[in-house]
Every structure is written in C-alpha cells, then in structure tokens.
Enzyme design. Sequence first.
Site, PDB file in Angstrom:
ATOM      1  N   LYS A   1       0.481  -1.215   0.208  1.00 45.86           N
ATOM      2  CA  LYS A   1       0.217   0.041   0.144  1.00 45.86           C
ATOM      3  C   LYS A   1       0.927   1.326   0.100  1.00 45.86           C
ATOM      4  O   LYS A   1       0.656   2.723  -0.529  1.00 45.86           O
ATOM      5  CB  LYS A   1      -1.506  -0.172   0.924  1.00 45.86           C
ATOM      6  CG  LYS A   1      -2.120  -1.278   0.710  1.00 45.86           C
ATOM      7  CD  LYS A   1      -2.889  -1.482   2.220  1.00 45.86           C
ATOM      8  CE  LYS A   1      -3.420  -3.031   1.783  1.00 45.86           C
ATOM      9  NZ  LYS A   1      -3.012  -3.771   2.504  1.00 45.86           N
TER      10      LYS A   1
ATOM     11  N   GLU B   1       7.496   1.032  10.253  1.00 47.95           N
ATOM     12  CA  GLU B   1       6.185  -0.155  11.037  1.00 47.95           C
ATOM     13  C   GLU B   1       6.935  -0.354  11.546  1.00 47.95           C
ATOM     14  O   GLU B   1       8.328  -0.088  12.532  1.00 47.95           O
ATOM     15  CB  GLU B   1       6.945  -1.053  10.010  1.00 47.95           C
ATOM     16  CG  GLU B   1       6.899  -2.325  10.199  1.00 47.95           C
ATOM     17  CD  GLU B   1       5.418  -3.248  10.629  1.00 47.95           C
ATOM     18  OE1 GLU B   1       5.502  -3.648  11.381  1.00 47.95           O
ATOM     19  OE2 GLU B   1       4.630  -2.901   9.390  1.00 47.95           O
TER      20      GLU B   1
ATOM     21  N   CYS C   1      -7.725  -6.498   7.361  1.00 48.66           N
ATOM     22  CA  CYS C   1      -8.051  -7.544   6.061  1.00 48.66           C
ATOM     23  C   CYS C   1      -8.814  -8.943   6.847  1.00 48.66           C
ATOM     24  O   CYS C   1      -8.516  -9.859   6.990  1.00 48.66           O
ATOM     25  CB  CYS C   1      -6.917  -8.121   5.222  1.00 48.66           C
ATOM     26  SG  CYS C   1      -5.779  -8.694   7.002  1.00 48.66           S
TER      27      CYS C   1
END
Length: 468
Positions: free
Chosen positions: A123, A141, A239
């Site tokens: 993404k 991250e 997700c």
Amino acid sequence: MKGSIEQTLPAAFCTRMRQLLGGEYDAFLMSYERDMQRGLRVNTLKTGVPALLSALSDLPLRPIPYTGVGFYLDCVETGTGNRPLHHAGAFYLQEPAAMLPAASAMIREGDFVLDVCAAPGGKSTQLAAAIGREGLLVANEFVPSRAKILLSNIERLGIPNAVVTNTDAAHLREWYEGCFDCVLVDAPCSGEGMFRKNADAITEWSEDNVAMCAERSYGILCDAAYCLRDGGVLIYATCTFAPEENELLIARFLASNPGYTVEELPDAVRAMTARGIAVPGCREDLTRTGRCYPHVTGGEGQYVCVLKKDGDAPRAPIAGSFEKLSKPETEAVKSLLSELFRNGDAPTVVRHKGLLYAVPPQLHVSGSCFSLGVRIGEQKGSRIAPHHQLFSAYGAQMMRRWDFDEQDARILRYLHGETVEITDDDCTGETSEGFGCVTVCGCPLGGAKRVGNTLKNHYPKGLRIPNI
C-alpha cells in the site's frame, strides 16, 4: 462440500458470517474451494502501463476495475517474481483486494501521506506512485524485521521521497501533528480475510483475539488521526470481516471524534464491494464503508473506510534538520555525483545519523528515522562506493545507462552477479567509461562500472539470483 469447508473454519466465525451474509453465505464458502486470486500492480514511478503490458504480454492479465494500474494475474504460479522486470521494480505483486484502500484515498500528486502500519509495503508503494516525486511518503512499521522488508521494497521500486520510521503510533502523533494530507491505518487485525491465503490465521483465530485486535487498532487510529491536517483524509482498513474491528470500531471513533465525516467510496471501488454494516445509534451512515468478499471481488477479505476531517488548513511544517557534511564528505560526494550525473541532474545530499542520503527538497526529518530518501553510498577513504538504492531511484537520470531486454541472456548474468560484455549499441546515454545504471526495458535495475566493453557488476550480493 459445504460441510467439509465449514469443518476447516472456526465454528463461531461461520455462525457470524452466516448471519452477516444471509443468502450469499454458500457462495462465500465456495470461494474457499478456489485458488487465491493473484494480482500485479504497475509501478508508474519506473514505467508506464502500456510499456509494461507489452513487456509482459506472455502473462494472463486482466484489468482490475478500481485501479488503472492493477491487474488480475490469472495463473497459479508463473515465476513472475523472478523476472528481471520484477527485480527492477517495474511492478509489485499484490493481492487485488489489498489495492482497495489506496485506490479509495482520493489523494493528489504532491500530497504528503503517512502509512502508519506499512510493512511489507504494497500500500505504501501504491501511495508513493499516486503522489509522484513531488509528494512525501512517511512509511512506518513497528516491528524492526518488518521495517527492513518495507525498506527493501521501497528501495526496489525506486521511491526517492520516502521516510521509513520504526516506531509506534503514539510517537508519530508526537512528531507529526497536522502534517499530512492523507493518513492510512492498515490496522493489524485478526486476519479473517486471509483465511484462504494463510492457514495460520485460522488456527490463531479466537473471539478473544478479535477483541484484542479491535482495542489495539482503535488506539492506533486515534493516535494516527492527530497527524492529519484539517480537511485531510483518514483511511482505515483491515483484512478482516469482524464488525468489532471494522464498523463498530469506526462508530466508537466517531463518537469520540465528532469532526469527521464518513465519505462515500469512489464509484469504481463501490461497484466491487459490499456495503458496510449499519450501526444503530451511530451518527454516520457506515454503509458508506466497503467490504470486500472473495465471492464478490475475486480477491481476499478487506474492509475500507474513508473519513474526511472537517475544516481546511495547510499542512503543519515538519520540523527537523540534517547534519552538516564534513569537508572530506563534501568532496567525495561531489566526485561521485559528477561521475554519475550531468550538471543540474544530481540530487541534494545530506547526512543523517552518520549516513549519506540523497533527498528531494520537500523531505524533512522529525523524530527517529529508520531510513530517509535514498542512500547514496558508503565513504571509503576519499571516495564513496555507490549504494544500490541510488541506482534504483535515480538511474533513469544518470549519464551512463545500459539497457537490456528481459530475454537478453546478459541481464540474467547481471542478476547472477557476473560481468557483462556490451557494445555502444547497448548504451542509452553516454558511451564513456565509468559508473552508470543497468536498465531492463528502460527500468533502472542496478549499478555497474564500464571498463572498456565490460560492465563490472555492482548488483548487491544479497539480491543476486542463482545461476540459471
């Protein structure tokens, strides 16, 4: 058949999905009998869609309707990730539903974007292509090992205007309040949408884990929202299918943050997604959000919500400064850049934490960075050994370029780490000796040094492929 599929899935998950989907439940279950749909996204920072499609004409590709750069890859396994163009970062192999959040972001070229939970980088790199070289991407991250994977993908795709951070959302809130036009929270979730792809997601699933993920994601979203300017767009994605991690979480966020509106998804995205679930008592219509089901979209599970922040204000400046280059560093940098670039084409070089980076003018530093801009190399005595990332990001602007077709046996030898024989016909820039960039179908791949009619290989040992 239906019963055997249900036996492989958690019983409580099946009960909830039957309630959510009603008459579509059987079709949803049958999607678990099919192979996972693969996808491919063109990296427009390195190539154009027509050029790549021509180079990959042997692959069974179909356009993904909600993005002009994504394609369904209609084969189980092709070795696509071993192709020279993949090594060159001309495309990214990405599951089709994973392209939905960035396709919903409604960002513009030149925007400043923050991806809060960015690894492995699908993404982030999609957003980077959308904002172009005039924008700024901060890709964060939390897990160090995953941050390294994120950085490797940003490097491969040749993104010059990215900052990679390795921290939590609370620190991002402290460093970047009001600094971004768009913030993406691709929240760490229970992964129900990945059941077809990852068997571990099934064994790790529990209702307690869903609740834990929801609480964690809510905290990340609240912190990330502080990084958005007034009038900016906040994208929340997961997700998973769990309402606790999706609509119910957004309803809770809106109750505590009244200055946001749930936006309708773009028409092309809406056409490929089911509507979100209405939450009684919520002031916003959460049916404007989108749910991606395997039996509807063809990809895996995904949820996406676009929140528009009230008001209209410019971005807050990102404060920060770089370390001054020493005189020996300045001379070494000047020598390297003069060998690689014509006057006016060379990037600006700065030092950060002792490392040398090429940075565009809009790039600034706030807080602690894992990496920023483009590593230019490592100083060794009076010279600088150029870094692979410099060739990947700026190779198209270098004076010396040697271009090969994907089917040219020499490009495979280069990827293996061998020297390569060339003629002046292989040059797309100057024919003189010295450092330059090896390209494949025009896409920067890596570095080499021409000595006579031989290219001395500078492709990193860690990226080389086995001899074929």
